[in-house]
Design an enzyme around this catalytic site. Structure first.
Site, short mmCIF file in Angstrom:
data_model
loop_
_atom_site.label_atom_id
_atom_site.label_comp_id
_atom_site.label_asym_id
_atom_site.label_seq_id
_atom_site.Cartn_x
_atom_site.Cartn_y
_atom_site.Cartn_z
N LYS A 172 0.88 -1.18 0.00
CA LYS A 172 0.00 0.00 0.00
C LYS A 172 0.91 1.23 0.00
CE LYS A 172 -2.06 3.00 1.93
NZ LYS A 172 -1.84 4.42 1.53
N GLU B 251 9.58 15.92 15.23
CA GLU B 251 10.05 15.83 13.85
C GLU B 251 9.24 16.79 12.96
OE1 GLU B 251 9.22 12.14 11.67
OE2 GLU B 251 11.33 12.19 11.07
N CYS C 54 13.78 10.70 7.03
CA CYS C 54 13.66 10.32 8.45
C CYS C 54 15.01 10.35 9.14
CB CYS C 54 13.01 8.94 8.58
SG CYS C 54 13.90 7.65 7.72
N GLU D 194 9.40 1.36 11.04
CA GLU D 194 10.52 2.28 10.82
C GLU D 194 9.92 3.67 10.81
OE1 GLU D 194 12.79 4.76 9.89
OE2 GLU D 194 12.75 4.10 7.79
P1 ADP Z 1 2.52 11.16 6.95
O1 ADP Z 1 1.73 11.67 8.12
O2 ADP Z 1 3.90 11.63 6.92
O3 ADP Z 1 1.83 11.22 5.63
P2 ADP Z 1 1.77 8.47 7.58
O4 ADP Z 1 2.49 7.69 8.61
O5 ADP Z 1 0.38 8.88 7.90
O6 ADP Z 1 2.73 9.64 7.23
O7 ADP Z 1 1.73 7.69 6.20
C1 ADP Z 1 2.55 6.64 5.83
C2 ADP Z 1 1.72 5.55 5.20
O8 ADP Z 1 0.79 5.08 6.16
C3 ADP Z 1 0.90 5.99 4.01
O9 ADP Z 1 0.93 4.95 3.04
C4 ADP Z 1 -0.50 6.12 4.57
O10 ADP Z 1 -1.52 5.94 3.65
C5 ADP Z 1 -0.50 5.00 5.57
N1 ADP Z 1 -1.53 5.09 6.61
C6 ADP Z 1 -2.08 6.21 7.15
N2 ADP Z 1 -3.00 5.90 8.09
C7 ADP Z 1 -3.04 4.53 8.15
C8 ADP Z 1 -3.78 3.58 8.92
N3 ADP Z 1 -4.66 3.95 9.84
N4 ADP Z 1 -3.54 2.27 8.71
C9 ADP Z 1 -2.65 1.86 7.80
N5 ADP Z 1 -1.91 2.71 7.04
C10 ADP Z 1 -2.10 4.03 7.21
#
Ligand code: ADP
Length: 487
Positions: A180, A383, A288, A255
């Site tokens: 994903k 961060e 990161c 990570e």
């Molecule tokens: P940022 O806030 O920097 O965009 P995220 O950690 O939210 O970083 O995003 C990293 C990945 O996690 C993306 O692929 C995002 O779609 C996914 N993501 C966000 N929310 C969820 C969730 N509840 N469950 C699984 N994946 C998620």
């Protein structure tokens, strides 16, 4: 919705890739380019239904792929690497258009490493073993069994690089995958699906689903047929994923972020220190591992700052497709807002702006350095994920170590010193998954990579990746082989 869009002259399928077929969704989301904000296309927006279908496809394909010999799996991974190399230029331009990182670094650094990720884990798989050993005449044999379907969730700052860092070892180990990618940069994952299919990866072994994490995430991470979840991204999302994975106690690799220090001692080569410091603006600070907190020994702080400002002033900010550009745009207007919020709150808190401190326009944030920041302030502790650095001073080695370790993170640390004994002393006391001494960003896939504290759980790289993606099995065989009697 158009099934395909043209990005930088390259045709990209906007649908999911499930069970070896392209699958559309009823809904879509717009994907735009950080370079100018232009909408690149409408992307299939998956939800629980698509998550179920992708996991089912991965489950169905698992027995066949797990039973495929190591040699054959390695051959296909090398064929994927060949495909990445063949389409390197296309991957580079699509990635740059989609996430705004420099085209020259995608061409020369990132995409060759994407191919290397597949070659490395293919070769490592063939070497992977364990000496058999004996217990009172019984033989112990350890095998690396594939775990099953893996859900891999990746971020937007280095999309294909970070995805393949997970996809390659997961596939090498004999697992099947549901990838994903992040909604702000989903395109190269779609190209990877094409490349893998062309390389002969059987249907269902790699599946790619797109969509918002909040809509599709839970269905993936709480699914009982998923055997591993590997995630790179932010701490709040990691906590949500861990909560969702708890339903089945699905093993997690995380990570996450960092707030890593760059320690500059008075005995350092200051030119080197400044070169390494300026590198922290790479990828517009969306890294990161970036050493965003400069900790500089008092006696050289003024000189360090003077040289840093001069060097940072020579950086060119602009279109990431131009060869001469050093810093590109930030990923999304929302990210710029977030970055600016951090800076404005720091300034209101008493921070002094040495350079930058504001947006340049809708897509770009000016490279920023702040001083007069308190250790317990938000700008030092949290961060930012943008081109925003802080500078603090210290007057003793102990103070330097104390400041370096005083955040909730523990991803990396960089130190610059001319004294090898000091380097050894300081390194031993730093809480960090990676420490660089007089260098930065030198990485080898053989090395364990990951963070301590809130920077993550587990390590990726070399055998550590296989530890994660395999179910280790120990088989103990009696001395006389196949006797019915217990000895
Ligand atoms: P940022 O806030 O920097 O965009 P995220 O950690 O939210 O970083 O995003 C990293 C990945 O996690 C993306 O692929 C995002 O779609 C996914 N993501 C966000 N929310 C969820 C969730 N509840 N469950 C699984 N994946 C998620």
């Amino acid at each position: 919705m158009a099934d395909k869009i043209i990005v930088g002259g390259v045709s990209v399928d906007t649908r999911h890739w499930i069970g070896g077929r392209r699958v559309a969704s009823a809904e879509t989301f717009a994907d735009s380019s950080p370079i100018d904000g232009a909408v690149l296309g409408e992307i299939a927006r998956g939800g629980p239904g698509e998550a179920q279908a992708a996991v089912a496809a991965a489950k169905a394909a698992f027995p066949g792929w797990a039973a495929t010999s190591r040699g054959e799996r390695a051959r296909i991974l090398h064929a994927i690497a060949d495909g990445v190399e063949k389409r390197l230029e296309e991957l580079a331009i699509v990635e740059t258009t989609d996430n705004g990182a420099l085209l020259r670094s995608h061409r020369r650094g990132v995409m060759p490493r994407v191919a290397h990720n597949f070659r490395f884990f293919a070769d490592w798989l063939l070497k992977l073993g364990h000496e058999d050993f004996e217990t009172r005449g019984h033989t112990n044999h350890v095998s690396w069994d594939p775990a099953g379907p893996c859900v891999l969730i990746t971020p937007w700052n280095a999309p294909l690089m970070l995805a393949t860092w997970k996809v390659a070892p997961a596939l090498a180990a004999g697992n099947t995958v549901v990838l994903k990618p992040a909604e702000w940069s989903p395109l190269t994952a779609s190209l990877l699906a094409d490349i893998a299919a062309e390389a002969g990866l059987p249907a269902g072994v790699l599946n790619v689903v797109q969509g918002y994490g909040s809509e599709i995430g839970d269905a993936l991470t709480s699914h009982p047929d998923v055997r591993r979840i590997s995630f790179t991204g932010s701490v709040p999302t990691a906590k949500r994923i861990a909560g969702s994975a708890a339903a089945n106690l699905t093993p997690l690799g995380l990570e996450l972020g960092g707030k890593s220090p760059l320690l500059v001692f008075a005995d350092a080569d200051l030119d080197l220190a400044v070169d390494l410091a300026v590198e922290q603006y790479d990828n517009a600070g969306q890294v990161c591992l970036a050493a965003t907190r400069f900790l500089v020994e008092e006696t050289v702080a003024e000189e360090f700052t003077r040289r840093f400002v001069e060097k940072a002033g020579q950086l060119t900010q602009g279109d990431p497709r131009d060869e001469g550009t050093d810093i590109g745009p930030n990923i999304h207007p929302r990210q710029l807002e977030k970055i600016d919020g951090f800076v404005q709150r720091a300034v209101a808190d008493g921070a002094r702006v040495v350079i930058g401190g504001q947006r340049k326009d809708a897509q770009y944030y000016a490279p920023t350095l702040l001083t007069d920041v308190a250790q317990d302030s938000e700008i030092v502790q949290e961060e930012v994920f943008g081109p925003v650095l802080t500078l603090q001073t210290f007057s003793s080695e102990d103070e330097a170590i104390r400041l370096a370790n005083d955040t909730r993170f523990g991803l990396a640390a960089t130190l610059v010193t001319g004294d090898p004994e000091r380097a050894e002393r300081v390194t031993a006391q730093l809480v960090a998954g990676t420490v660089w001494v007089n260098c930065f960003f030198v990485r080898d896939l053989q090395a364990p990579f990951g963070g301590s504290r809130l920077s993550g759980v587990g390590r990726e790289g070399g055998t550590w990746s296989f530890d994660f993606y395999c179910d280790l099995k120990n088989t103990v065989t009696a001395p006389n082989g196949w006797s019915r009697n217990h000895g």
